[in-house]
Design a protein around this motif. Structure first.
Motif, PDB file in Angstrom:
ATOM      1  N   GLY A   1       0.941  -1.183  -0.046  1.00  0.00           N
ATOM      2  CA  GLY A   1       0.074  -0.024   0.057  1.00  0.00           C
ATOM      3  C   GLY A   1       0.845   1.349   0.137  1.00  0.00           C
ATOM      4  N   ILE A   2       0.572   2.335  -0.749  1.00  0.00           N
ATOM      5  CA  ILE A   2       1.203   3.596  -0.797  1.00  0.00           C
ATOM      6  C   ILE A   2      -0.034   4.509  -0.838  1.00  0.00           C
ATOM      7  N   ARG A   3      -0.007   5.247   0.357  1.00  0.00           N
ATOM      8  CA  ARG A   3      -0.882   6.281   0.453  1.00  0.00           C
ATOM      9  C   ARG A   3      -1.003   7.544  -0.730  1.00  0.00           C
ATOM     10  N   SER A   4       0.384   7.879  -1.097  1.00  0.00           N
ATOM     11  CA  SER A   4       0.423   9.096  -1.911  1.00  0.00           C
ATOM     12  C   SER A   4      -0.238   8.720  -3.248  1.00  0.00           C
ATOM     13  N   ARG A   5      -0.289   7.466  -3.742  1.00  0.00           N
ATOM     14  CA  ARG A   5      -0.626   7.358  -5.329  1.00  0.00           C
ATOM     15  C   ARG A   5      -2.208   7.457  -5.462  1.00  0.00           C
ATOM     16  N   HIS A   6      -2.415   8.221  -6.562  1.00  0.00           N
ATOM     17  CA  HIS A   6      -4.149   8.470  -6.633  1.00  0.00           C
ATOM     18  C   HIS A   6      -4.505   6.997  -7.305  1.00  0.00           C
ATOM     19  N   ASP A   7      -3.876   6.694  -7.970  1.00  0.00           N
ATOM     20  CA  ASP A   7      -4.494   5.278  -8.567  1.00  0.00           C
ATOM     21  C   ASP A   7      -3.828   3.887  -8.080  1.00  0.00           C
ATOM     22  N   PRO A   8      -4.212   3.457  -7.170  1.00  0.00           N
ATOM     23  CA  PRO A   8      -3.276   2.398  -6.465  1.00  0.00           C
ATOM     24  C   PRO A   8      -2.843   1.172  -7.527  1.00  0.00           C
ATOM     25  N   PHE A   9      -1.749   0.848  -7.582  1.00  0.00           N
ATOM     26  CA  PHE A   9      -0.972   0.026  -8.401  1.00  0.00           C
ATOM     27  C   PHE A   9      -1.642  -1.473  -8.291  1.00  0.00           C
ATOM     28  N   VAL A  10      -2.372  -1.648  -7.024  1.00  0.00           N
ATOM     29  CA  VAL A  10      -2.976  -2.951  -6.808  1.00  0.00           C
ATOM     30  C   VAL A  10      -4.034  -3.485  -7.854  1.00  0.00           C
ATOM     31  N   ARG A  11      -4.392  -2.350  -8.432  1.00  0.00           N
ATOM     32  CA  ARG A  11      -5.495  -2.500  -9.257  1.00  0.00           C
ATOM     33  C   ARG A  11      -5.073  -3.277 -10.606  1.00  0.00           C
ATOM     34  N   VAL A  12      -3.822  -3.098 -10.939  1.00  0.00           N
ATOM     35  CA  VAL A  12      -3.051  -4.106 -12.126  1.00  0.00           C
ATOM     36  C   VAL A  12      -2.389  -5.224 -11.458  1.00  0.00           C
ATOM     37  N   PHE A  13      -2.205  -5.540 -10.271  1.00  0.00           N
ATOM     38  CA  PHE A  13      -1.463  -6.554  -9.652  1.00  0.00           C
ATOM     39  C   PHE A  13      -1.834  -7.841 -10.261  1.00  0.00           C
ATOM     40  N   GLU A  14      -3.099  -8.053 -10.403  1.00  0.00           N
ATOM     41  CA  GLU A  14      -3.367  -9.654 -10.884  1.00  0.00           C
ATOM     42  C   GLU A  14      -3.148  -9.552 -12.296  1.00  0.00           C
ATOM     43  N   PRO A  15      -3.410  -8.677 -13.254  1.00  0.00           N
ATOM     44  CA  PRO A  15      -3.155  -8.824 -14.462  1.00  0.00           C
ATOM     45  C   PRO A  15      -1.380  -8.931 -14.673  1.00  0.00           C
TER      46      PRO A  15
END
Length: 257
Positions: free
Chosen positions: A223-237
């Motif tokens: 988790g990174i607070r400062s990122r507006h669009d979290p990278f986790v949204r593309v983690f599964e792809p």
């Protein structure tokens, strides 16, 4: 049903049985026994906001990772090694992941001073200086706390916050029980801590899928607070794309070391 058809039907049931192929009754296929390459996924604590989502994806795709643990503040207002995270860490231990040391304070190592101490900045405290005893305590405190939470010690590996090392830190860490420092590969910097306005998720995903190669160490955060669009949204792809390329995942330290 005649005898010949009954025999064929019985044989088909045997061949399709999970017990024959080593799969569980959930219908999830076992991992491929052959790999075109091996990657080492590492996850630093960060804000922990994506921790549960990441853990679910790892479990779904049978991926083992190495977590580098620090006592960082989390999005819930507590810290990553508080009792409130006990169940999370215990579950990851039971799943077979590995765990390394990311220091207690998560302060950046700035430089060695003429006094022989190490100057640090950031983390939960103002800039401060560590002598060897204090530096060792900064590492050993994580290990002791993790053992209290999970019953398991950390692997003898560590990662300095931001990957910043000093000569003293490199020398002292081995005496403190953590002889091996683990950074990450150039292509393995997944960029989840960068501003999403300049580094959108599709760009980072394509970059990783294009450039990662056998033996690379990947690095991202829980988790990174400062990122507006979290990278986790593309983690599964990312995981499925790398598996489609024939990559398998392994934990650190590497077996050859």
């Amino acid at each position: 049903m005649n005898r010949r058809l009954a025999l064929r039907y019985s044989l088909a049931l045997i061949l399709l049985s999970p017990a024959v192929w080593g799969a569980e009754s959930t219908g999830t296929p076992p991992p491929s026994p052959t790999c075109r390459g091996t990657l080492y996924l590492t996850l630093d604590t960060g804000s922990m906001q994506a921790a549960d989502t990441i853990a679910t994806i790892l479990r779904r795709h049978q991926v083992k990772a190495t977590f580098f643990v620090a006592n960082e503040p989390t999005w819930r207002g507590d810290h990553a090694l508080d009792d409130s995270w006990r169940d999370f860490w215990r579950a990851r231990v039971q799943e077979g992941h590995h765990f390394g040391n990311h220091t207690w304070f998560h302060a950046t190592l700035v430089k060695d001073l003429s006094s022989g101490d190490i100057l640090t900045r950031g983390g939960d405290h103002a800039p401060r200086e560590f002598d060897k005893a204090g530096f060792c305590q900064n590492l050993q405190r994580v290990n002791e706390r993790f053992k209290t939470l999970t019953g398991r010690p950390l692997e003898p590996i560590w990662r300095a916050p931001g990957g910043h090392l000093t000569p003293n830190a490199t020398s002292w860490a081995g005496d403190c029980g953590f002889p091996q420092h683990e950074g990450w590969s150039p292509a393995g910097f997944l960029g989840d801590e960068l501003p999403s306005e300049k580094y959108p998720n599709p760009r980072l995903l394509n970059q990783a899928l294009t450039h990662l190669k056998d033996g690379d160490i990947l690095m991202m955060h829980l988790g990174i607070r400062s990122r507006h669009d979290p990278f986790v949204r593309v983690f599964e792809p990312l995981i499925t794309g790398l598996q489609a390329r024939g990559f398998c995942f392994a934990t650190l330290p590497k077996a050859s070391q």
